[in-house]
Write a protein that holds these residues in place. Structure first.
Motif, PDB file in Angstrom:
ATOM      1  N   MET A   9     -24.805  29.250  -6.775  1.00 21.80           N
ATOM      2  CA  MET A   9     -24.912  28.422  -7.650  1.00 21.80           C
ATOM      3  C   MET A   9     -25.705  28.994  -8.932  1.00 21.80           C
ATOM      4  SD  MET A   9     -25.819  24.716  -6.310  1.00 21.80           S
ATOM      5  CE  MET A   9     -24.665  23.901  -7.313  1.00 21.80           C
ATOM      6  N   SER A  10     -25.728  28.509 -10.119  1.00 27.84           N
ATOM      7  CA  SER A  10     -26.221  28.993 -11.295  1.00 27.84           C
ATOM      8  C   SER A  10     -27.529  28.489 -11.582  1.00 27.84           C
ATOM      9  CB  SER A  10     -25.169  28.586 -12.511  1.00 27.84           C
ATOM     10  OG  SER A  10     -24.059  29.067 -12.433  1.00 27.84           O
ATOM     11  N   LEU A  11     -28.218  27.583 -10.632  1.00 22.64           N
ATOM     12  CA  LEU A  11     -29.481  26.975 -10.821  1.00 22.64           C
ATOM     13  C   LEU A  11     -30.273  27.055  -9.597  1.00 22.64           C
ATOM     14  CD1 LEU A  11     -30.900  25.144 -13.031  1.00 22.64           C
ATOM     15  CD2 LEU A  11     -30.106  23.286 -11.856  1.00 22.64           C
ATOM     16  N   SER A  12     -31.482  27.208  -9.718  1.00 23.32           N
ATOM     17  CA  SER A  12     -32.288  26.859  -8.372  1.00 23.32           C
ATOM     18  C   SER A  12     -33.788  26.563  -8.916  1.00 23.32           C
ATOM     19  CB  SER A  12     -32.543  28.547  -7.504  1.00 23.32           C
ATOM     20  OG  SER A  12     -33.076  29.308  -8.561  1.00 23.32           O
ATOM     21  N   PHE A  13     -34.270  25.986  -7.858  1.00 19.89           N
ATOM     22  CA  PHE A  13     -35.859  25.612  -8.193  1.00 19.89           C
ATOM     23  C   PHE A  13     -36.748  26.598  -8.474  1.00 19.89           C
ATOM     24  CE2 PHE A  13     -40.142  24.457  -6.645  1.00 19.89           C
ATOM     25  CZ  PHE A  13     -40.299  23.230  -7.522  1.00 19.89           C
ATOM     26  N   TRP A  14     -37.338  26.696  -9.505  1.00 19.40           N
ATOM     27  CA  TRP A  14     -38.412  27.730 -10.091  1.00 19.40           C
ATOM     28  C   TRP A  14     -39.941  27.577  -9.505  1.00 19.40           C
ATOM     29  CZ3 TRP A  14     -42.952  28.472 -13.035  1.00 19.40           C
ATOM     30  CH2 TRP A  14     -42.872  29.629 -13.485  1.00 19.40           C
ATOM     31  N   ASN A  15     -40.091  28.702  -8.614  1.00 22.18           N
ATOM     32  CA  ASN A  15     -41.584  28.484  -8.338  1.00 22.18           C
ATOM     33  C   ASN A  15     -42.114  30.133  -8.301  1.00 22.18           C
ATOM     34  OD1 ASN A  15     -44.141  28.493  -7.051  1.00 22.18           O
ATOM     35  ND2 ASN A  15     -43.340  27.388  -5.144  1.00 22.18           N
ATOM     36  N   PRO A  16     -42.770  30.144  -9.297  1.00 24.20           N
ATOM     37  CA  PRO A  16     -43.559  31.826  -9.503  1.00 24.20           C
ATOM     38  C   PRO A  16     -44.191  32.255  -8.138  1.00 24.20           C
ATOM     39  CG  PRO A  16     -44.771  30.489 -10.417  1.00 24.20           C
ATOM     40  CD  PRO A  16     -43.772  29.413  -9.902  1.00 24.20           C
ATOM     41  N   ASN A  17     -44.604  31.322  -7.216  1.00 26.53           N
ATOM     42  CA  ASN A  17     -45.180  31.765  -6.119  1.00 26.53           C
ATOM     43  C   ASN A  17     -44.617  31.460  -4.918  1.00 26.53           C
ATOM     44  OD1 ASN A  17     -47.600  32.827  -7.612  1.00 26.53           O
ATOM     45  ND2 ASN A  17     -48.138  30.583  -7.793  1.00 26.53           N
ATOM     46  N   ALA A  18     -43.416  31.410  -5.022  1.00 27.25           N
ATOM     47  CA  ALA A  18     -42.576  30.918  -3.894  1.00 27.25           C
ATOM     48  C   ALA A  18     -42.522  31.727  -2.715  1.00 27.25           C
ATOM     49  CB  ALA A  18     -41.004  30.743  -4.278  1.00 27.25           C
ATOM     50  N   SER A  44     -41.912  13.975  -9.558  1.00 27.83           N
ATOM     51  CA  SER A  44     -41.085  14.812  -9.670  1.00 27.83           C
ATOM     52  C   SER A  44     -39.655  14.137  -9.657  1.00 27.83           C
ATOM     53  CB  SER A  44     -41.038  15.870  -8.211  1.00 27.83           C
ATOM     54  OG  SER A  44     -40.156  16.892  -8.534  1.00 27.83           O
ATOM     55  N   PRO A  45     -38.995  14.076 -10.806  1.00 28.45           N
ATOM     56  CA  PRO A  45     -37.802  13.331 -10.974  1.00 28.45           C
ATOM     57  C   PRO A  45     -36.651  13.922 -10.044  1.00 28.45           C
ATOM     58  CG  PRO A  45     -37.966  14.697 -12.876  1.00 28.45           C
ATOM     59  CD  PRO A  45     -39.287  14.684 -12.010  1.00 28.45           C
ATOM     60  N   ARG A  46     -35.815  12.730  -9.625  1.00 34.69           N
ATOM     61  CA  ARG A  46     -34.555  13.364  -8.839  1.00 34.69           C
ATOM     62  C   ARG A  46     -33.615  14.061  -9.740  1.00 34.69           C
ATOM     63  NH1 ARG A  46     -36.065  12.999  -3.737  1.00 34.69           N
ATOM     64  NH2 ARG A  46     -36.897  11.028  -3.330  1.00 34.69           N
ATOM     65  N   TYR A  47     -32.674  14.889  -9.198  1.00 32.57           N
ATOM     66  CA  TYR A  47     -31.767  15.573  -9.997  1.00 32.57           C
ATOM     67  C   TYR A  47     -30.584  15.996  -9.156  1.00 32.57           C
ATOM     68  CZ  TYR A  47     -34.021  19.812  -7.721  1.00 32.57           C
ATOM     69  OH  TYR A  47     -34.519  20.674  -6.864  1.00 32.57           O
ATOM     70  N   GLU A  48     -29.426  16.167  -9.837  1.00 31.17           N
ATOM     71  CA  GLU A  48     -28.353  16.549  -9.312  1.00 31.17           C
ATOM     72  C   GLU A  48     -27.865  17.671 -10.115  1.00 31.17           C
ATOM     73  OE1 GLU A  48     -24.028  14.368  -9.502  1.00 31.17           O
ATOM     74  OE2 GLU A  48     -25.532  13.551  -8.069  1.00 31.17           O
ATOM     75  N   VAL A  49     -27.150  18.733  -9.233  1.00 34.95           N
ATOM     76  CA  VAL A  49     -26.603  19.969  -9.795  1.00 34.95           C
ATOM     77  C   VAL A  49     -24.975  19.826  -9.652  1.00 34.95           C
ATOM     78  CG1 VAL A  49     -26.679  22.370 -10.157  1.00 34.95           C
ATOM     79  CG2 VAL A  49     -28.868  21.310  -9.850  1.00 34.95           C
ATOM     80  N   THR A  50     -24.156  20.076 -10.535  1.00 28.83           N
ATOM     81  CA  THR A  50     -22.703  20.355 -10.468  1.00 28.83           C
ATOM     82  C   THR A  50     -22.458  21.694 -11.099  1.00 28.83           C
ATOM     83  OG1 THR A  50     -22.320  18.807 -11.792  1.00 28.83           O
ATOM     84  CG2 THR A  50     -22.241  18.187  -9.553  1.00 28.83           C
ATOM     85  N   GLU A  51     -21.182  22.254 -10.640  1.00 30.32           N
ATOM     86  CA  GLU A  51     -20.572  23.163 -11.615  1.00 30.32           C
ATOM     87  C   GLU A  51     -19.325  23.228 -11.101  1.00 30.32           C
ATOM     88  OE1 GLU A  51     -22.088  27.219 -10.732  1.00 30.32           O
ATOM     89  OE2 GLU A  51     -23.058  26.644  -9.016  1.00 30.32           O
ATOM     90  N   ASN A  52     -18.539  24.055 -12.029  1.00 27.82           N
ATOM     91  CA  ASN A  52     -17.279  24.587 -11.659  1.00 27.82           C
ATOM     92  C   ASN A  52     -17.006  25.998 -12.246  1.00 27.82           C
ATOM     93  OD1 ASN A  52     -16.688  24.234 -14.560  1.00 27.82           O
ATOM     94  ND2 ASN A  52     -16.075  22.020 -14.089  1.00 27.82           N
ATOM     95  N   ASP A  53     -15.836  26.559 -12.312  1.00 24.19           N
ATOM     96  CA  ASP A  53     -15.786  27.919 -12.803  1.00 24.19           C
ATOM     97  C   ASP A  53     -15.947  27.958 -14.580  1.00 24.19           C
ATOM     98  OD1 ASP A  53     -14.520  28.301 -10.426  1.00 24.19           O
ATOM     99  OD2 ASP A  53     -12.359  28.153 -11.141  1.00 24.19           O
TER     100      ASP A  53
END
Length: 156
Positions: free
Chosen positions: A1-10, A46-55
């Motif tokens: 995927m092109s997006l992930s949750f960002w956490n600098p101390n993950a 923390s708001p709900r979110y949805e990620v979708t992607e195609n080519d």
């Protein structure tokens, strides 16, 4: 995927914040940082979110009911690799006012053209869209070898 949750101390890269908050609060006894809590006049959520992607593109839809465009800020950080979204809204009741604030960061994939991200707000849903970069086939280049000493380093 092109997006992930960002956490600098993950510790667990890619694990959703709700799961991690539950894990830390249950096992370690640390209170969650992004889940809902109430103080006297402010709630952080923390708001709900949805990620979708195609080519061709990726799309991020975030639920922000009651939040106006002027009450949100969207920024690209870390050389365009991190999408930072903040915002809030105030609810006035008969005797008091409560303020809701949110903040969310997402790591963007290198395959996205971040210079063309668009954001649209309708019916309490913020939708961000970014096209994917065109895939360029790897270029093969032959480099000629010259016999003799190499040139000196260029001084600054």
């Amino acid at each position: 995927m092109s997006l992930s949750f960002w956490n600098p101390n993950a510790v667990f890269v890619g694990v959703d914040d709700h799961y991690f908050d539950h894990l830390t609060s249950t096992l370690i006894g640390i209170s969650p940082t992004l889940t809902r809590f109430k103080t006297d006049t402010m709630r952080v959520s923390s708001p709900r979110y949805e990620v979708t992607e195609n080519d061709k593109q990726f799309r991020l839809a975030i639920d922000v009911p009651g939040v106006k465009p002027n009450d949100m800020k969207i920024e690209l950080e870390h050389e365009g690799r991190v999408l930072h979204i903040t915002g809030g809204r105030k609810i006035k009741t008969d005797k008091s006012a409560e303020e809701y604030k949110f903040e969310k960061r997402f790591t963007l994939g290198r395959d996205l053209d971040t210079s063309k991200i668009t954001a649209h707000l309708a019916d309490g849903v913020l939708v961000l869209t970014a096209p994917k970069k065109e895939k360029v086939p790897p270029v093969k280049q032959e480099i000629a070898i010259t016999q003799g000493e190499a040139p000196a380093m260029i001084e600054q």
